[in-house]
Design an enzyme around this catalytic site. Structure first.
Site, PDB file in Angstrom:
ATOM      1  N   LYS A  14      -6.248   7.679  -0.583  1.00 55.45           N
ATOM      2  CA  LYS A  14      -5.696   6.911   0.538  1.00 55.45           C
ATOM      3  C   LYS A  14      -4.743   7.744   1.389  1.00 55.45           C
ATOM      4  O   LYS A  14      -4.723   7.595   2.609  1.00 55.45           O
ATOM      5  CB  LYS A  14      -5.078   5.577   0.095  1.00 55.45           C
ATOM      6  N   ARG A  89       1.883  -3.889  -3.937  1.00 56.76           N
ATOM      7  CA  ARG A  89       1.246  -3.475  -5.176  1.00 56.76           C
ATOM      8  C   ARG A  89       1.124  -4.619  -6.169  1.00 56.76           C
ATOM      9  O   ARG A  89       0.588  -4.436  -7.255  1.00 56.76           O
ATOM     10  CB  ARG A  89       2.066  -2.356  -5.812  1.00 56.76           C
ATOM     11  N   ARG A 128      -5.064  17.340  -7.844  1.00 57.86           N
ATOM     12  CA  ARG A 128      -4.333  17.125  -6.588  1.00 57.86           C
ATOM     13  C   ARG A 128      -3.115  18.053  -6.475  1.00 57.86           C
ATOM     14  O   ARG A 128      -2.332  18.205  -7.412  1.00 57.86           O
ATOM     15  CB  ARG A 128      -3.870  15.673  -6.495  1.00 57.86           C
ATOM     16  N   ARG A 163       2.326  16.616  -8.347  1.00 63.11           N
ATOM     17  CA  ARG A 163       3.217  15.486  -8.610  1.00 63.11           C
ATOM     18  C   ARG A 163       3.425  15.313 -10.102  1.00 63.11           C
ATOM     19  O   ARG A 163       2.505  15.490 -10.887  1.00 63.11           O
ATOM     20  CB  ARG A 163       2.587  14.205  -8.038  1.00 63.11           C
ATOM     21  N   ARG A 174      -0.720   4.075 -14.640  1.00 63.76           N
ATOM     22  CA  ARG A 174      -0.824   3.655 -13.236  1.00 63.76           C
ATOM     23  C   ARG A 174      -2.116   2.886 -12.992  1.00 63.76           C
ATOM     24  O   ARG A 174      -2.140   1.906 -12.262  1.00 63.76           O
ATOM     25  CB  ARG A 174      -0.771   4.894 -12.318  1.00 63.76           C
TER      26      ARG A 174
HETATM   27  P1  AMP Z   1       1.844   6.426  -4.834  1.00 64.93           P
HETATM   28  O1  AMP Z   1       2.229   7.654  -4.076  1.00 64.93           O
HETATM   29  O2  AMP Z   1       1.454   5.280  -3.935  1.00 64.93           O
HETATM   30  O3  AMP Z   1       0.806   6.697  -5.890  1.00 64.93           O
HETATM   31  O4  AMP Z   1       3.164   5.921  -5.593  1.00 64.93           O
HETATM   32  C1  AMP Z   1       3.794   6.748  -6.554  1.00 64.93           C
HETATM   33  C2  AMP Z   1       4.728   5.916  -7.411  1.00 64.93           C
HETATM   34  O5  AMP Z   1       5.758   5.332  -6.596  1.00 64.93           O
HETATM   35  C3  AMP Z   1       4.085   4.744  -8.142  1.00 64.93           C
HETATM   36  O6  AMP Z   1       3.452   5.130  -9.352  1.00 64.93           O
HETATM   37  C4  AMP Z   1       5.303   3.849  -8.372  1.00 64.93           C
HETATM   38  O7  AMP Z   1       6.096   4.340  -9.427  1.00 64.93           O
HETATM   39  C5  AMP Z   1       6.103   4.028  -7.092  1.00 64.93           C
HETATM   40  N1  AMP Z   1       5.721   3.039  -6.061  1.00 64.93           N
HETATM   41  C6  AMP Z   1       5.077   3.286  -4.889  1.00 64.93           C
HETATM   42  N2  AMP Z   1       4.889   2.151  -4.195  1.00 64.93           N
HETATM   43  C7  AMP Z   1       5.437   1.165  -4.933  1.00 64.93           C
HETATM   44  C8  AMP Z   1       5.546  -0.243  -4.771  1.00 64.93           C
HETATM   45  N3  AMP Z   1       5.011  -0.869  -3.702  1.00 64.93           N
HETATM   46  N4  AMP Z   1       6.185  -0.968  -5.742  1.00 64.93           N
HETATM   47  C9  AMP Z   1       6.696  -0.360  -6.817  1.00 64.93           C
HETATM   48  N5  AMP Z   1       6.613   0.967  -7.060  1.00 64.93           N
HETATM   49  C10 AMP Z   1       5.984   1.742  -6.123  1.00 64.93           C
END
Ligand code: AMP
Length: 221
Positions: A14, A89, A128, A163, A174
């Site tokens: 995404k 989420r 990644r 990451r 996740r």
């Molecule tokens: P992402 O880059 O979208 O994969 O997000 C990385 C991490 O950030 C996730 O695994 C969560 O720990 C945290 N995170 C991102 N967006 C949210 C959200 N909307 N609510 C809670 N935690 C979030």
């Protein structure tokens, strides 16, 4: 241009798709993951809390993410459309998001659901790499997306990093969370008639073409 939301499991691409939309349509990309990673680097109580949650692959408290999203969407650059990625989420966040949009006078726009096989996700997650400077995304497990020089960004020459949560252990957590908490959101947006399903098992361009044909085929502005 309409507002765009992505719903997708971790490493479905995404972020990459959002970057391509930004380049073509020049609207801001709001990633709660990116905002939280910046906070995690801060030397504060909040920074330490967020850093711990991110490393474990868990979810940051709703009250924090809700506030961050409302603040960001209130900025003037969102007026002509934006891409929101990583939020909502869970169904509570989805309801809050609908309220925030209402309050700001924005509509939901397009909700793109990227469907992709778990096996493909594992391959992508371990490969990644992200530029610490311009945040461009690469994948060393995909010959079409390997940086030309090892660990170096093709675009700005910045250093590439992996990451902390891009490992199989955090991925399992996740992915489980995604299946449990994010899936109900899909039904919510399906009912509202704004959900578009995308086959994410194609290469980057193949996925983008599916998304772009929907955006560009729409004459609502
Ligand atoms: P992402 O880059 O979208 O994969 O997000 C990385 C991490 O950030 C996730 O695994 C969560 O720990 C945290 N995170 C991102 N967006 C949210 C959200 N909307 N609510 C809670 N935690 C979030």
């Amino acid at each position: 241009m309409k507002n765009i939301m992505f719903i997708a499991p971790p490493a479905a691409g995404k972020g990459t798709q959002a970057d391509m939309i930004v380049e073509k349509y020049n609207i801001p990309h709001i990633s709660t993951g990116d905002i939280l990673r910046d906070i995690a680097n801060e030397d504060s109580e909040m920074g330490n809390y967020v850093s711990e949650v991110l490393s474990s692959g868990g979810l940051v408290k709703d009250e924090i993410t809700n506030q961050l999203v409302e603040q960001r969407l209130s900025k003037a650059d969102c007026k002509n459309g934006f891409i929101i990625d990583g939020f909502p989420r869970n169904i509570d966040q989805a309801k809050i998001y609908d309220n925030i949009l209402n309050k700001l006078g924005y509509d939901i726009g397009y909700v793109f659901l990227i469907n992709i096989d778990e096996k493909e996700l594992k391959k992508r997650i371990t490969g990644r790499r992200i530029c610490e400077n311009c945040k461009a995304i690469y994948n060393i497990n995909n010959e079409n997306n390997i940086p030309k020089i090892d660990s170096t960004c093709d675009i700005c020459g910045g250093r590439l990093y992996q990451r902390k949560d891009d490992n199989i252990e955090a991925f399992q957590n996740r992915y489980k969370l995604y299946m449990e908490k994010t899936k109900p959101i899909i039904d919510h947006y399906k009912e509202l008639g704004v959900l578009y399903e995308i086959d994410g098992n194609h290469d980057v361009k193949g996925v983008f073409n599916q998304i772009d044909s929907i955006i560009s085929g729409d004459d609502r502005t």
